[in-house]
Design a protein around this motif. Structure first.
Motif, PDB file in Angstrom:
ATOM      1  N   ILE A   1      10.803  73.907  -4.586  1.00  0.00           N
ATOM      2  CA  ILE A   1      11.237  75.289  -4.338  1.00  0.00           C
ATOM      3  C   ILE A   1      12.485  75.573  -5.174  1.00  0.00           C
ATOM      4  CG2 ILE A   1      12.092  76.924  -2.617  1.00  0.00           C
ATOM      5  CD1 ILE A   1      10.433  75.298  -0.519  1.00  0.00           C
ATOM      6  N   VAL A   2      13.426  74.623  -5.189  1.00  0.00           N
ATOM      7  CA  VAL A   2      14.642  74.779  -5.986  1.00  0.00           C
ATOM      8  C   VAL A   2      14.291  74.846  -7.469  1.00  0.00           C
ATOM      9  CG1 VAL A   2      16.828  73.689  -6.656  1.00  0.00           C
ATOM     10  CG2 VAL A   2      16.137  73.733  -4.256  1.00  0.00           C
ATOM     11  N   GLU A   3      13.365  74.011  -7.907  1.00  0.00           N
ATOM     12  CA  GLU A   3      12.934  74.044  -9.309  1.00  0.00           C
ATOM     13  C   GLU A   3      12.316  75.396  -9.650  1.00  0.00           C
ATOM     14  OE1 GLU A   3      11.988  73.337 -13.241  1.00  0.00           O
ATOM     15  OE2 GLU A   3      13.355  72.181 -11.974  1.00  0.00           O
ATOM     16  N   ALA A   4      11.504  75.958  -8.763  1.00  0.00           N
ATOM     17  CA  ALA A   4      10.912  77.273  -8.996  1.00  0.00           C
ATOM     18  C   ALA A   4      12.004  78.336  -9.124  1.00  0.00           C
ATOM     19  CB  ALA A   4       9.933  77.623  -7.884  1.00  0.00           C
TER      20      ALA A   4
ATOM     21  N   ASP B   1       1.031  80.731   1.362  1.00  0.00           N
ATOM     22  CA  ASP B   1       2.268  81.516   1.298  1.00  0.00           C
ATOM     23  C   ASP B   1       2.467  82.097  -0.099  1.00  0.00           C
ATOM     24  OD1 ASP B   1       2.923  81.015   3.936  1.00  0.00           O
ATOM     25  OD2 ASP B   1       4.335  79.394   3.469  1.00  0.00           O
ATOM     26  N   LYS B   2       3.067  83.281  -0.132  1.00  0.00           N
ATOM     27  CA  LYS B   2       3.498  83.885  -1.394  1.00  0.00           C
ATOM     28  C   LYS B   2       5.013  83.755  -1.419  1.00  0.00           C
ATOM     29  CE  LYS B   2       3.005  87.932  -4.329  1.00  0.00           C
ATOM     30  NZ  LYS B   2       2.419  89.275  -4.443  1.00  0.00           N
TER      31      LYS B   2
ATOM     32  N   VAL C   1      17.680  82.656  -4.081  1.00  0.00           N
ATOM     33  CA  VAL C   1      17.132  82.784  -2.733  1.00  0.00           C
ATOM     34  C   VAL C   1      15.611  82.803  -2.814  1.00  0.00           C
ATOM     35  CG1 VAL C   1      17.014  84.201  -0.650  1.00  0.00           C
ATOM     36  CG2 VAL C   1      19.137  84.113  -1.955  1.00  0.00           C
ATOM     37  N   ALA C   2      14.968  81.960  -2.000  1.00  0.00           N
ATOM     38  CA  ALA C   2      13.506  81.944  -1.887  1.00  0.00           C
ATOM     39  C   ALA C   2      13.128  82.437  -0.498  1.00  0.00           C
ATOM     40  CB  ALA C   2      12.968  80.525  -2.100  1.00  0.00           C
ATOM     41  N   THR C   3      12.138  83.335  -0.443  1.00  0.00           N
ATOM     42  CA  THR C   3      11.691  83.877   0.836  1.00  0.00           C
ATOM     43  C   THR C   3      10.170  83.861   0.931  1.00  0.00           C
ATOM     44  OG1 THR C   3      11.658  86.156  -0.005  1.00  0.00           O
ATOM     45  CG2 THR C   3      13.691  85.420   1.072  1.00  0.00           C
TER      46      THR C   3
ATOM     47  N   ASP D   1       7.467  86.140   3.327  1.00  0.00           N
ATOM     48  CA  ASP D   1       7.345  87.240   4.294  1.00  0.00           C
ATOM     49  C   ASP D   1       8.709  87.756   4.744  1.00  0.00           C
ATOM     50  OD1 ASP D   1       4.541  87.104   4.204  1.00  0.00           O
ATOM     51  OD2 ASP D   1       4.485  85.606   5.813  1.00  0.00           O
ATOM     52  N   GLY D   2       9.662  87.834   3.816  1.00  0.00           N
ATOM     53  CA  GLY D   2      10.984  88.360   4.112  1.00  0.00           C
ATOM     54  C   GLY D   2      11.935  87.397   4.785  1.00  0.00           C
ATOM     55  N   LYS D   3      11.491  86.179   5.077  1.00  0.00           N
ATOM     56  CA  LYS D   3      12.342  85.187   5.730  1.00  0.00           C
ATOM     57  C   LYS D   3      12.825  84.162   4.703  1.00  0.00           C
ATOM     58  CE  LYS D   3       9.824  85.687  10.018  1.00  0.00           C
ATOM     59  NZ  LYS D   3       8.718  85.190  10.795  1.00  0.00           N
ATOM     60  N   VAL D   4      14.126  83.902   4.712  1.00  0.00           N
ATOM     61  CA  VAL D   4      14.703  82.941   3.769  1.00  0.00           C
ATOM     62  C   VAL D   4      14.202  81.538   4.097  1.00  0.00           C
ATOM     63  CG1 VAL D   4      16.839  81.890   2.929  1.00  0.00           C
ATOM     64  CG2 VAL D   4      16.764  84.347   3.386  1.00  0.00           C
ATOM     65  N   VAL D   5      13.667  80.857   3.064  1.00  0.00           N
ATOM     66  CA  VAL D   5      13.237  79.468   3.231  1.00  0.00           C
ATOM     67  C   VAL D   5      14.152  78.507   2.473  1.00  0.00           C
ATOM     68  CG1 VAL D   5      10.830  79.999   3.778  1.00  0.00           C
ATOM     69  CG2 VAL D   5      11.495  79.651   1.387  1.00  0.00           C
ATOM     70  N   ALA D   6      14.854  79.013   1.464  1.00  0.00           N
ATOM     71  CA  ALA D   6      15.795  78.173   0.715  1.00  0.00           C
ATOM     72  C   ALA D   6      16.781  79.071  -0.024  1.00  0.00           C
ATOM     73  CB  ALA D   6      15.067  77.278  -0.276  1.00  0.00           C
ATOM     74  N   SER D   7      17.992  78.538  -0.208  1.00  0.00           N
ATOM     75  CA  SER D   7      19.001  79.277  -0.972  1.00  0.00           C
ATOM     76  C   SER D   7      19.999  78.283  -1.542  1.00  0.00           C
ATOM     77  CB  SER D   7      19.717  80.299  -0.087  1.00  0.00           C
ATOM     78  OG  SER D   7      20.421  79.649   0.944  1.00  0.00           O
ATOM     79  N   GLY D   8      20.721  78.708  -2.562  1.00  0.00           N
ATOM     80  CA  GLY D   8      21.744  77.854  -3.140  1.00  0.00           C
ATOM     81  C   GLY D   8      22.289  78.432  -4.425  1.00  0.00           C
ATOM     82  N   GLU D   9      23.304  77.770  -4.958  1.00  0.00           N
ATOM     83  CA  GLU D   9      23.860  78.114  -6.251  1.00  0.00           C
ATOM     84  C   GLU D   9      23.418  77.051  -7.258  1.00  0.00           C
ATOM     85  OE1 GLU D   9      28.105  78.585  -6.135  1.00  0.00           O
ATOM     86  OE2 GLU D   9      27.966  80.416  -4.938  1.00  0.00           O
ATOM     87  N   LEU D  10      22.821  77.493  -8.341  1.00  0.00           N
ATOM     88  CA  LEU D  10      22.282  76.591  -9.353  1.00  0.00           C
ATOM     89  C   LEU D  10      23.098  76.738 -10.623  1.00  0.00           C
ATOM     90  CD1 LEU D  10      18.501  77.499  -8.863  1.00  0.00           C
ATOM     91  CD2 LEU D  10      19.868  75.849  -7.579  1.00  0.00           C
ATOM     92  N   SER D  11      23.705  75.660 -11.082  1.00  0.00           N
ATOM     93  CA  SER D  11      24.433  75.727 -12.343  1.00  0.00           C
ATOM     94  C   SER D  11      23.543  75.209 -13.468  1.00  0.00           C
ATOM     95  CB  SER D  11      25.747  74.953 -12.262  1.00  0.00           C
ATOM     96  OG  SER D  11      25.524  73.596 -11.988  1.00  0.00           O
ATOM     97  N   PHE D  12      23.792  75.720 -14.667  1.00  0.00           N
ATOM     98  CA  PHE D  12      22.922  75.400 -15.800  1.00  0.00           C
ATOM     99  C   PHE D  12      23.723  75.330 -17.092  1.00  0.00           C
ATOM    100  CE2 PHE D  12      23.077  79.979 -15.388  1.00  0.00           C
ATOM    101  CZ  PHE D  12      23.321  80.395 -16.685  1.00  0.00           C
ATOM    102  N   MET D  13      23.070  74.750 -18.082  1.00  0.00           N
ATOM    103  CA  MET D  13      23.599  74.736 -19.431  1.00  0.00           C
ATOM    104  C   MET D  13      22.449  75.037 -20.376  1.00  0.00           C
ATOM    105  SD  MET D  13      25.364  71.726 -21.662  1.00  0.00           S
ATOM    106  CE  MET D  13      23.821  71.050 -22.253  1.00  0.00           C
ATOM    107  N   VAL D  14      22.678  75.952 -21.281  1.00  0.00           N
ATOM    108  CA  VAL D  14      21.655  76.304 -22.277  1.00  0.00           C
ATOM    109  C   VAL D  14      21.874  75.398 -23.481  1.00  0.00           C
ATOM    110  CG1 VAL D  14      20.738  78.122 -23.765  1.00  0.00           C
ATOM    111  CG2 VAL D  14      21.534  78.681 -21.456  1.00  0.00           C
ATOM    112  N   GLY D  15      20.800  74.740 -23.902  1.00  0.00           N
ATOM    113  CA  GLY D  15      20.917  73.820 -25.046  1.00  0.00           C
ATOM    114  C   GLY D  15      19.729  73.917 -25.953  1.00  0.00           C
TER     115      GLY D  15
END
Length: 142
Positions: free
Chosen positions: A62-65, A103-104, A124-126, A128-142
């Motif tokens: 889910i986090v990867e998505a 699930d969608k 944020v991943a939901t 049917d309108g309900k939060v299933v996962a959330s977080g802050e994702l840091s990245f680097m473009v390379g």
């Protein structure tokens, strides 16, 4: 609204089957945000072992998505065309529900910081309108 189908998504991010975890982008603004969907089916490879008789999408996928949706927002910027967005870290990650076959999964990542090749997305991943996962994702473009 800026919509993208799977073929158009693959023109922006390098992920391919079986690791491309988004089916469509409903809307996005380069460098700002993206909203996408994953239609979860029983035929997903990971359900064979997670878990037999009780299929649940792994939280890390889910986090990867969510990260892939964020990558669409970042890599759709002209200056990042053809590059890769790499994970830098995950902060404040919470899982609040299960994702099951049928699930969608709605995936939204907003870019909240960016300095040079580094940045952070609020994700944020939901279902049917309900939060299933959330977080802050840091990245680097390379």
């Amino acid at each position: 609204m800026n919509r993208l189908d799977t073929k158009q998504i693959m023109e922006i991010i390098p992920h391919r089957h079986p690791f491309l975890l988004i089916d469509q982008i409903e809307d996005y603004e380069p460098g700002q945000y993206a909203v996408g969907y994953k239609c979860v089916t029983y035929r997903e490879d990971f359900f064979a072992g997670h878990f037999p008789g009780e299929p649940v999408m792994p939280g890390v996928l889910i986090v990867e998505a969510l990260a892939q949706v964020g990558a669409v927002a970042i890599l759709s910027m002209p200056e990042h065309k053809g590059k890769i967005a790499f994970f830098g870290g995950i902060q404040k990650c919470r899982f609040k529900g299960m994702v099951r076959p049928g699930d969608k999964l709605r995936l939204e990542t907003k870019i909240i910081k960016q300095k040079g090749p580094y940045g952070v997305g609020d994700a944020v991943a939901t279902v049917d309108g309900k939060v299933v996962a959330s977080g802050e994702l840091s990245f680097m473009v390379g």
